[in-house]
Design an enzyme around this catalytic site. Sequence first.
Site, PDB file in Angstrom:
ATOM      1  N   TYR A  29      46.359 -45.219  36.227  1.00 37.92           N
ATOM      2  CA  TYR A  29      47.769 -45.620  36.250  1.00 37.92           C
ATOM      3  C   TYR A  29      48.614 -44.698  35.353  1.00 37.92           C
ATOM      4  CZ  TYR A  29      52.030 -48.058  35.081  1.00 37.92           C
ATOM      5  OH  TYR A  29      53.346 -48.345  34.844  1.00 37.92           O
ATOM      6  N   PRO A  82      60.468 -43.750  28.045  1.00 37.36           N
ATOM      7  CA  PRO A  82      60.040 -45.126  28.321  1.00 37.36           C
ATOM      8  C   PRO A  82      58.815 -45.159  29.227  1.00 37.36           C
ATOM      9  CG  PRO A  82      61.906 -44.561  29.710  1.00 37.36           C
ATOM     10  CD  PRO A  82      61.693 -43.411  28.789  1.00 37.36           C
ATOM     11  N   CYS A  83      57.788 -45.901  28.820  1.00 35.52           N
ATOM     12  CA  CYS A  83      56.616 -46.092  29.690  1.00 35.52           C
ATOM     13  C   CYS A  83      56.227 -47.552  29.627  1.00 35.52           C
ATOM     14  CB  CYS A  83      55.363 -45.360  29.238  1.00 35.52           C
ATOM     15  SG  CYS A  83      55.598 -43.826  28.518  1.00 35.52           S
ATOM     16  N   ALA A  84      55.838 -48.045  30.767  1.00 34.99           N
ATOM     17  CA  ALA A  84      55.381 -49.420  30.877  1.00 34.99           C
ATOM     18  C   ALA A  84      54.019 -49.574  30.185  1.00 34.99           C
ATOM     19  CB  ALA A  84      55.250 -49.783  32.356  1.00 34.99           C
ATOM     20  N   SER A 111      60.606 -49.211  27.495  1.00 38.03           N
ATOM     21  CA  SER A 111      60.601 -49.634  28.898  1.00 38.03           C
ATOM     22  C   SER A 111      60.877 -51.129  29.005  1.00 38.03           C
ATOM     23  CB  SER A 111      59.226 -49.340  29.514  1.00 38.03           C
ATOM     24  OG  SER A 111      59.103 -50.004  30.763  1.00 38.03           O
ATOM     25  N   TYR A 136      65.859 -51.405  34.662  1.00 36.63           N
ATOM     26  CA  TYR A 136      65.945 -51.331  36.118  1.00 36.63           C
ATOM     27  C   TYR A 136      66.951 -52.401  36.512  1.00 36.63           C
ATOM     28  CZ  TYR A 136      61.662 -48.488  36.300  1.00 36.63           C
ATOM     29  OH  TYR A 136      60.732 -47.492  36.161  1.00 36.63           O
ATOM     30  N   THR A 162      67.241 -46.307  34.791  1.00 33.27           N
ATOM     31  CA  THR A 162      66.370 -45.443  35.593  1.00 33.27           C
ATOM     32  C   THR A 162      66.757 -45.575  37.062  1.00 33.27           C
ATOM     33  OG1 THR A 162      64.610 -45.717  33.995  1.00 33.27           O
ATOM     34  CG2 THR A 162      63.959 -44.937  36.175  1.00 33.27           C
ATOM     35  N   LYS A 246      68.824 -42.037  33.939  1.00 31.63           N
ATOM     36  CA  LYS A 246      67.531 -41.326  33.890  1.00 31.63           C
ATOM     37  C   LYS A 246      67.008 -41.102  35.304  1.00 31.63           C
ATOM     38  CE  LYS A 246      62.812 -41.832  32.080  1.00 31.63           C
ATOM     39  NZ  LYS A 246      61.961 -42.250  33.206  1.00 31.63           N
ATOM     40  N   HIS A 270      60.440 -38.637  36.740  1.00 35.62           N
ATOM     41  CA  HIS A 270      59.547 -39.757  36.449  1.00 35.62           C
ATOM     42  C   HIS A 270      58.106 -39.265  36.257  1.00 35.62           C
ATOM     43  CE1 HIS A 270      60.179 -44.277  36.843  1.00 35.62           C
ATOM     44  NE2 HIS A 270      58.908 -44.234  36.551  1.00 35.62           N
ATOM     45  N   ASP A 301      62.868 -34.820  30.498  1.00 24.93           N
ATOM     46  CA  ASP A 301      61.468 -35.146  30.227  1.00 24.93           C
ATOM     47  C   ASP A 301      60.624 -34.608  31.374  1.00 24.93           C
ATOM     48  OD1 ASP A 301      61.165 -37.026  32.403  1.00 24.93           O
ATOM     49  OD2 ASP A 301      61.725 -38.706  31.120  1.00 24.93           O
TER      50      ASP A 301
HETATM   51  C1  LIG Z   1      52.306 -44.744  32.612  1.00 21.62           C
HETATM   52  C2  LIG Z   1      53.753 -44.434  32.773  1.00 21.62           C
HETATM   53  C3  LIG Z   1      54.656 -45.477  32.853  1.00 21.62           C
HETATM   54  C4  LIG Z   1      56.008 -45.203  32.996  1.00 21.62           C
HETATM   55  N1  LIG Z   1      56.888 -46.249  32.993  1.00 21.62           N
HETATM   56  C5  LIG Z   1      58.206 -45.994  33.073  1.00 21.62           C
HETATM   57  C6  LIG Z   1      59.130 -47.059  32.972  1.00 21.62           C
HETATM   58  O1  LIG Z   1      58.782 -48.212  32.808  1.00 21.62           O
HETATM   59  N2  LIG Z   1      60.444 -46.741  33.086  1.00 21.62           N
HETATM   60  C7  LIG Z   1      60.882 -45.454  33.259  1.00 21.62           C
HETATM   61  O2  LIG Z   1      62.081 -45.210  33.351  1.00 21.62           O
HETATM   62  N3  LIG Z   1      60.010 -44.433  33.325  1.00 21.62           N
HETATM   63  C8  LIG Z   1      58.691 -44.670  33.226  1.00 21.62           C
HETATM   64  N4  LIG Z   1      57.817 -43.614  33.258  1.00 21.62           N
HETATM   65  C9  LIG Z   1      58.321 -42.236  33.375  1.00 21.62           C
HETATM   66  C10 LIG Z   1      58.543 -41.593  31.979  1.00 21.62           C
HETATM   67  O3  LIG Z   1      59.604 -42.201  31.300  1.00 21.62           O
HETATM   68  C11 LIG Z   1      58.872 -40.105  32.066  1.00 21.62           C
HETATM   69  O4  LIG Z   1      59.976 -39.908  32.926  1.00 21.62           O
HETATM   70  C12 LIG Z   1      57.751 -39.181  32.512  1.00 21.62           C
HETATM   71  O5  LIG Z   1      56.478 -39.765  32.466  1.00 21.62           O
HETATM   72  C13 LIG Z   1      57.803 -37.939  31.648  1.00 21.62           C
HETATM   73  O6  LIG Z   1      56.789 -37.082  31.945  1.00 21.62           O
HETATM   74  P1  LIG Z   1      55.465 -36.845  31.013  1.00 21.62           P
HETATM   75  O7  LIG Z   1      54.623 -38.042  31.201  1.00 21.62           O
HETATM   76  O8  LIG Z   1      54.907 -35.622  31.638  1.00 21.62           O
HETATM   77  O9  LIG Z   1      55.913 -36.625  29.583  1.00 21.62           O
HETATM   78  C14 LIG Z   1      56.461 -43.868  33.109  1.00 21.62           C
HETATM   79  C15 LIG Z   1      55.541 -42.832  33.031  1.00 21.62           C
HETATM   80  C16 LIG Z   1      54.202 -43.093  32.864  1.00 21.62           C
HETATM   81  C17 LIG Z   1      53.240 -41.939  32.778  1.00 21.62           C
HETATM   82  C1  LIG Z   2      55.817 -49.788  37.618  1.00 16.39           C
HETATM   83  C2  LIG Z   2      56.951 -49.627  36.659  1.00 16.39           C
HETATM   84  C3  LIG Z   2      57.209 -50.925  36.009  1.00 16.39           C
HETATM   85  C4  LIG Z   2      56.693 -48.597  35.611  1.00 16.39           C
HETATM   86  C5  LIG Z   2      56.979 -47.220  36.026  1.00 16.39           C
HETATM   87  O1  LIG Z   2      58.122 -46.837  36.083  1.00 16.39           O
HETATM   88  C6  LIG Z   2      55.908 -46.339  36.376  1.00 16.39           C
HETATM   89  O2  LIG Z   2      54.746 -46.762  36.440  1.00 16.39           O
HETATM   90  O3  LIG Z   2      56.174 -45.164  36.618  1.00 16.39           O
END
Ligand SMILES: Cc1cc2nc3c(=O)[nH]c(=O)nc-3n(C[C@H](O)[C@H](O)[C@H](O)COP(=O)(O)O)c2cc1C
Ligand SMILES: CC(C)CC(=O)C(=O)O
Length: 398
Positions: A29, A82-84, A111, A136, A162, A246, A270, A301
Amino acid sequence: MMSHTNEAVCIKDLEAVAKNVMPSGAWGYYDSGAHDEQTKFDNANAFDNYRLHPRMLRDVSKITTQTSVLGKPVRTPLGVAPCALHKLAHAEGEAATSRAASKHGSIMILSTYSTTSMEKVIAQGSKDAQYWMQLYVYRDRSVSEEIVRRAEKAGFSALVLTVDAPVLGKRLCDARNRFNPPPHLRLENFMGPEVANSAGGYTPDLAWSKKETFGATFGANGDQSLSWENGISWLKSITKLPIIVKGIMTAEDTQLAIAHGCAGVIVSNHGGRQLDGALSTIDALPQVVDAAGDKIEVYMDGGIRRGSDIFKALALGARAVFVARPILWGLAYKGEEGAYHALDILQKELELTMMLSGTRSVDEIDESYIYQPVNRWVRYAPGSKKATGAQKKLLAKL
Ligand SMILES: Cc1cc2nc3c(=O)[nH]c(=O)nc-3n(C[C@H](O)[C@H](O)[C@H](O)COP(=O)(O)O)c2cc1C
Ligand SMILES: CC(C)CC(=O)C(=O)O
């Protein structure tokens, strides 16, 4: 390859450890991009197309990465994206990340889908630490509105909307694993009494306890009819916090963000998890910077794995950059200490790159310090054979 002291010395080391220690579903994931992962790999690899033009004998005995973002001083232009689900990496989850970001002087974007409530996360940081809340927009706007109200009250200084995920991208690894987070994890931002009540039973269970996967449920709650008008204008009407969009990848959308009164845009795809085949973010950055002028701040990013990557993004006009996976890998490695370590590795590499290229402050880092690829991706506007501004600039360099 880890050193014999068993200390991760670069971000790739952290990645290798995280892969080793995480359960395969959770690793998948975090790691996966959409489909063939062209864009995920491009994000990191495209930095290699830019090379440095260092200057010597500049007195680099004192350098600083201090800058300002949205008018507020920050120690460094390096922040946490932000990451979940940080608790997939470590039991302390976002609380650990928050302490690490605060100690490091980095902005943390939280996130909406965090496994620790926004109030707990912000309470972990020092008074001058800066937190932005990622959103969101849901079909049921009252759910989004409650999150905005809580974020305002808790002390978040900006909202990050986002916009690149009306539905989740097709992530093959998650589909094969039918990935769902383990049941003990909770989406605590949906658990406040206000949210639960006003959303008519919108509970964390909605995220994954049904037969659907996490991804499918995400799509079912999101508002696919979102537009600049009914999304950004609506958000502006309910809050005074600055709004950062974003997921912007084009000059056109940057102009719309300006027209709709946003304070900033994050150039982001993303992490390659949404539209596979989209341009890498470092390649998309120049057109956004061009369109933004001095009207709106531009951050980016995606794929940042070395300090020199940050240097290149700043040189191309980003005001700050954010990293996601490296923080999660750090968390998996050693919790708070590991997340701090990820930031510290990148920060020290940025400082090293600055010293070795003769730049003493973030302001000094501009296009003159890098060689850019020319004539790589060219797009002509529909119906026109004429090059647009950014393309003309590129073509003039040929
Ligand atoms: C596991 C995971 C969860 C993420 N969850 C979100 C999220 O909840 N909201 C969001 O705007 N972006 C989310 N992103 C995207 C990141 O904010 C970001 O745009 C992107 O991962 C940056 O790239 P990098 O992982 O190469 O640094 C997620 C990315 C990952 C890898
Ligand atoms: C499934 C979302 C809640 C999280 C996200 O943005 C992602 O996993 O890239």
